[in-house]
Design an enzyme around this catalytic site. Structure first.
Site, PDB file in Angstrom:
ATOM      1  N   ASP A 211      -9.687  -7.537   7.153  1.00  0.00           N
ATOM      2  CA  ASP A 211      -8.784  -8.296   6.281  1.00  0.00           C
ATOM      3  C   ASP A 211      -9.563  -9.404   5.579  1.00  0.00           C
ATOM      4  OD1 ASP A 211      -6.528  -9.165   5.049  1.00  0.00           O
ATOM      5  OD2 ASP A 211      -5.418  -9.634   6.878  1.00  0.00           O
ATOM      6  N   HIS A 284      -2.926   0.415  -1.223  1.00  0.00           N
ATOM      7  CA  HIS A 284      -2.782  -1.043  -1.164  1.00  0.00           C
ATOM      8  C   HIS A 284      -3.753  -1.730  -2.112  1.00  0.00           C
ATOM      9  CE1 HIS A 284      -1.677  -4.844   0.592  1.00  0.00           C
ATOM     10  NE2 HIS A 284      -2.921  -5.105   0.951  1.00  0.00           N
TER      11      HIS A 284
END
Length: 414
Positions: A211, A284
């Protein structure tokens, strides 16, 4: 899980946690000279302390003052975090006004117990509370969180007047500061959402992907996050959006890794973005690439954290995004939930649901320490009698009966 991912790619060297903070944001690096005003020529001091200002041509404009220092929005990635979203009861505004300027001292007191723990607290204020607590101008982009509803998924809006983003290298520091804040607000406000986040291995989310890869760094991060001349009253501030996502880990883990990579748009092990011809339009990464009219990519700065409760089987990501304007984050969320084009929504939402959503303004450190006047006081400052008092009008007495001059001012009981 990167929710939403920032689209501006960085070189691998820039992707380390240490490189996510602008090298020039420390007070020491922002001071033009370490000499005191007494050591500098008078003309240099008049030029804002810049070396060589005493040699400016006659009539040249003085250097502009330094912009207000932001709160610690650009702090490096931490190992632990506590996120407190608070609603303030009617009548609790005075308690909030007392707390906010004290937060820097509270943080120093708690942080001094473990100086190496790098404790920070970024405080942000919601739209409704701003109007109840402060008069005068308001931040240009501040508004309640906007819901985004697509054919299958919804970004919900949930209550939030204050956000405390507490970070450190140790959870005990975060927890202690959260306790102190909650104690100060007792009876005036309620913590409606509390999340304890943690670093998970090499900065991965609980879905197994790295992330924060595309966070801007250095000067680019500051430019993307910190308000400048476009809203001078609130320069040095930022906007922040938070959402708590809950993952369906059973459904996610049932997907083969190759399919997971198509959902995200990156390889799981090596964290390499898929080639355009292999990256689905509903991935995404693809849907979180937004650009300006001139084609340049728009940026946000995320400090997402995994969270979870093993006993209850709840696992998720706490998404938190700082930006110079909320428009960028909102465009990413619209792409995710509605789709771009509409109907092409982010496939990650089939496995992760947003259960909260709030938007706040993050004032500069200076504004947090010296708050705008309360609504009534801001309005009264424009009345003739208030102007007379402020300008020392002869014989004019303040509402408390004093002359409002130096030691003759009467202090108000707290």
């Amino acid at each position: 899980m990167t929710l939403p991912a920032d689209p501006t790619a960085q070189s691998p060297a820039n992707r380390s946690p240490a490189n996510r903070t602008p090298a020039n944001r420390t007070p020491a690096n922002r001071t033009p000279t370490d000499r005191t005003p007494a050591d500098r020529p008078a003309t240099e001091a008049a030029g804002g302390g810049l070396p060589g200002a005493d040699r400016l041509p006659a009539g040249a404009p003085a250097a502009a003052p330094a912009p207000p220092e932001p709160q610690a929005v650009l702090a490096p990635v931490s190992d632990a975090a506590v996120f407190l979203v608070v609603t303030v009861a009617p009548g609790g505004e005075a308690v909030v006004r007392e707390l906010l300027p004290d937060l820097a001292g509270l943080r120093r007191s708690v942080g001094s117990r473990v100086p190496a723990g790098a404790l920070t607290c970024v405080t942000s204020i919601g739209s409704g509370l701003w109007d109840r607590t402060f008069g005068g101008p308001r931040p240009a982009g501040l508004h309640p969180f906007r819901e985004f509803a697509g054919d299958r998924h919804r970004a919900v809006s949930t209550p939030g007047d204050l956000l405390f983003h507490i970070r450190a290298q140790r959870m005990d520091l975060c927890f202690e500061l959260a306790v102190q804040i909650a104690d100060r607000l007792a009876g005036a406000a309620e913590v409606v959402d509390e999340v304890h986040g943690f670093k998970y291995f090499d900065e991965r989310d609980l879905m197994g992907f790295v992330d924060g890869t595309e966070n801007p760094v250095g000067r680019a991060a500051e430019a993307a996050v910190v308000i400048g001349a476009e809203d001078r009253e609130f320069a040095g501030g930022s906007y922040v959006v938070v959402q708590k996502y809950v993952h369906d880990m059973r459904a996610w883990n049932a997907l083969p890794v190759e399919e997971q990579e198509k959902v995200i748009g990156r390889t799981k092990s090596s964290n390499i973005e898929l080639d355009d011809d292999a990256k689905p339009a509903d991935s995404h990464v693809a849907l979180n690439t937004v650009t300006a009219a001139d084609g340049s990519q728009l940026q946000i700065l995320r400090d997402n954290m995994p969270w979870g409760t093993a006993g209850q089987g709840e696992f998720g990501t706490y998404f938190i995004a700082y930006s110079r304007t909320p428009d960028v984050t909102e465009r990413m969320l619209e792409n995710m939930f509605v789709g771009s084009p509409p109907g092409t929504y982010d496939r990650i939402l089939d496995f992760s649901s947003a259960v909260t959503g709030s938007l706040f303004f993050t004032p500069s450190a200076a504004l947090l320490g010296d708050l705008p006047d309360a609504p009534g006081r801001a309005a009264s400052a424009h009345r003739p009698e208030a102007v007379a008092i402020a300008t020392g009008g002869a014989g004019t007495r303040a509402a408390d009966g004093s002359l409002g001059i130096g030691s003759l001012k009467r202090s108000n009981p707290r």
